[in-house]
Design a protein around this motif. Structure first.
Motif, mmCIF file in Angstrom:
data_model
loop_
_atom_site.group_PDB
_atom_site.id
_atom_site.type_symbol
_atom_site.label_atom_id
_atom_site.label_comp_id
_atom_site.label_asym_id
_atom_site.label_seq_id
_atom_site.Cartn_x
_atom_site.Cartn_y
_atom_site.Cartn_z
ATOM 1 N N ASN A 4 0.859 -1.183 0.000
ATOM 2 C CA ASN A 4 0.000 0.000 0.000
ATOM 3 C C ASN A 4 0.890 1.225 0.000
ATOM 4 O O ASN A 4 1.604 1.476 0.957
ATOM 5 N N TYR A 5 0.846 1.978 -1.117
ATOM 6 C CA TYR A 5 1.723 3.138 -1.249
ATOM 7 C C TYR A 5 0.968 4.424 -0.914
ATOM 8 O O TYR A 5 -0.217 4.577 -1.253
ATOM 9 N N VAL A 6 1.651 5.331 -0.257
ATOM 10 C CA VAL A 6 1.065 6.631 0.080
ATOM 11 C C VAL A 6 2.093 7.728 -0.174
ATOM 12 O O VAL A 6 3.298 7.492 -0.104
ATOM 13 N N PHE A 7 1.592 8.921 -0.521
ATOM 14 C CA PHE A 7 2.430 10.107 -0.567
ATOM 15 C C PHE A 7 2.297 10.811 0.771
ATOM 16 O O PHE A 7 1.194 10.909 1.313
ATOM 17 N N PHE A 8 3.402 11.301 1.305
ATOM 18 C CA PHE A 8 3.324 12.056 2.556
ATOM 19 C C PHE A 8 4.467 13.058 2.616
ATOM 20 O O PHE A 8 5.479 12.902 1.930
ATOM 21 N N SER A 9 4.259 14.082 3.414
ATOM 22 C CA SER A 9 5.328 15.057 3.612
ATOM 23 C C SER A 9 5.866 14.911 5.026
ATOM 24 O O SER A 9 5.167 14.467 5.931
ATOM 25 N N SER A 10 7.128 15.276 5.188
ATOM 26 C CA SER A 10 7.783 15.139 6.493
ATOM 27 C C SER A 10 8.818 16.238 6.648
ATOM 28 O O SER A 10 9.428 16.685 5.670
ATOM 29 N N THR A 11 9.022 16.654 7.886
ATOM 30 C CA THR A 11 10.064 17.642 8.177
ATOM 31 C C THR A 11 11.339 16.978 8.677
ATOM 32 O O THR A 11 12.264 17.650 9.120
ATOM 33 N N TYR A 16 9.743 20.973 4.638
ATOM 34 C CA TYR A 16 8.765 19.968 4.221
ATOM 35 C C TYR A 16 9.285 19.237 2.988
ATOM 36 O O TYR A 16 9.566 19.848 1.965
ATOM 37 N N GLN A 17 9.410 17.942 3.092
ATOM 38 C CA GLN A 17 9.886 17.120 1.988
ATOM 39 C C GLN A 17 8.791 16.117 1.633
ATOM 40 O O GLN A 17 8.104 15.604 2.514
ATOM 41 N N LEU A 18 8.658 15.842 0.343
ATOM 42 C CA LEU A 18 7.629 14.907 -0.103
ATOM 43 C C LEU A 18 8.248 13.531 -0.330
ATOM 44 O O LEU A 18 9.335 13.411 -0.908
ATOM 45 N N TYR A 19 7.541 12.497 0.126
ATOM 46 C CA TYR A 19 8.022 11.125 0.035
ATOM 47 C C TYR A 19 6.927 10.216 -0.517
ATOM 48 O O TYR A 19 5.741 10.527 -0.429
ATOM 49 N N GLY A 26 6.903 0.180 5.756
ATOM 50 C CA GLY A 26 7.513 1.362 6.351
ATOM 51 C C GLY A 26 8.636 1.948 5.516
ATOM 52 O O GLY A 26 9.216 2.961 5.881
ATOM 53 N N GLN A 27 8.973 1.325 4.370
ATOM 54 C CA GLN A 27 10.038 1.855 3.518
ATOM 55 C C GLN A 27 9.560 3.147 2.855
ATOM 56 O O GLN A 27 8.387 3.285 2.507
ATOM 57 N N ARG A 28 10.475 4.100 2.711
ATOM 58 C CA ARG A 28 10.110 5.349 2.069
ATOM 59 C C ARG A 28 11.172 5.758 1.054
ATOM 60 O O ARG A 28 12.341 5.376 1.175
ATOM 61 N N TRP A 29 10.724 6.549 0.063
ATOM 62 C CA TRP A 29 11.615 7.045 -0.980
ATOM 63 C C TRP A 29 11.378 8.528 -1.149
ATOM 64 O O TRP A 29 10.241 8.976 -1.284
ATOM 65 N N SER A 30 12.451 9.313 -1.125
ATOM 66 C CA SER A 30 12.341 10.751 -1.323
ATOM 67 C C SER A 30 12.060 11.042 -2.795
ATOM 68 O O SER A 30 12.603 10.385 -3.693
ATOM 69 N N GLY A 46 1.274 17.983 -0.693
ATOM 70 C CA GLY A 46 0.617 17.153 -1.702
ATOM 71 C C GLY A 46 1.589 16.833 -2.807
ATOM 72 O O GLY A 46 2.714 17.307 -2.826
ATOM 73 N N SER A 47 1.153 16.007 -3.732
ATOM 74 C CA SER A 47 2.029 15.621 -4.838
ATOM 75 C C SER A 47 2.259 16.820 -5.750
ATOM 76 O O SER A 47 1.482 17.768 -5.755
#
Length: 192
Positions: A4-11, A16-19, A26-30, A46-47
């Motif tokens: 299950n893939y999701v887009f999210f932002s994180s500090t 703010y970076q989008l991943y 739990g794996q993420r890609w910048s 958002g994307s």
């Protein structure tokens, strides 16, 4: 496959970076490699889109064929020679092939160097029912970038969104649309 893939932002990385993240593992890609995190002054919640450029986008389409050397499989007369189809006049001068048993005939322009071709305008005085637009780098080996078996008897035909390249471009007619030979007031080759 159960992910299950999701887009999210994180500090986490500062600002703010989008991943893109896999919620199952739990794996993420910048997404930095796509240019979406370039503006650190605004929150990326958002994307976004990749605003990269391509070579085609930076090129300006221009008329490549006018005044260039031309040749043909035949000409009805010297006053109806191939150069007249590339002189910029779409109404008063033209190239005519032989008449009668015209059969397969072609009209070719030498662009002087290999160019990208994305359009051809044909101003038919006497058209072709079956013909192709072909390109070549050597004037010997040809590639079709357009073909039809439902050509017009006369009038302007604009062939847009062609994809091809070559130094030489030709109209290759195999069946006439009239009782006359093939005749083009003008053939314009566009590209960059």
């Amino acid at each position: 496959n159960g992910t299950n893939y999701v887009f999210f932002s994180s500090t986490t990385a500062g600002g703010y970076q989008l991943y893109l993240g896999d919620a199952s593992t739990g794996q993420r890609w910048s997404l930095s490699q796509f240019g979406v995190n370039n503006d650190t002054t605004k929150a990326k919640l958002g994307s976004n889109y990749y605003a990269g450029t391509t070579a085609a986008a930076t090129q300006q389409t221009v008329l490549l064929s006018q005044g260039k050397p031309a040749s043909a499989s035949s000409s009805y007369s010297s006053s109806l020679g191939p150069a007249y189809a590339f002189d910029g006049n779409t109404t008063s001068t033209r190239w005519d092939s032989i008449e009668g048993v015209a059969g397969t005939q072609w009209l070719m322009v030498d662009l002087g160097s290999t160019r990208t071709i994305n359009g051809v305008d044909l101003y038919w005085d006497a058209g072709a029912k079956v013909y192709s637009i072909q390109t070549s780098n050597d004037g010997v080996n040809w590639t079709n970038i357009y073909s039809t078996s439902n050509g017009v008897a006369y009038g302007h035909v604009a062939l847009a969104n062609l994809k091809g390249s070559g130094r030489y471009v030709r109209m290759y007619g195999t069946q006439r649309a009239t009782q006359w030979g093939y005749s083009l007031d003008e053939m314009q080759v566009w590209g960059y």
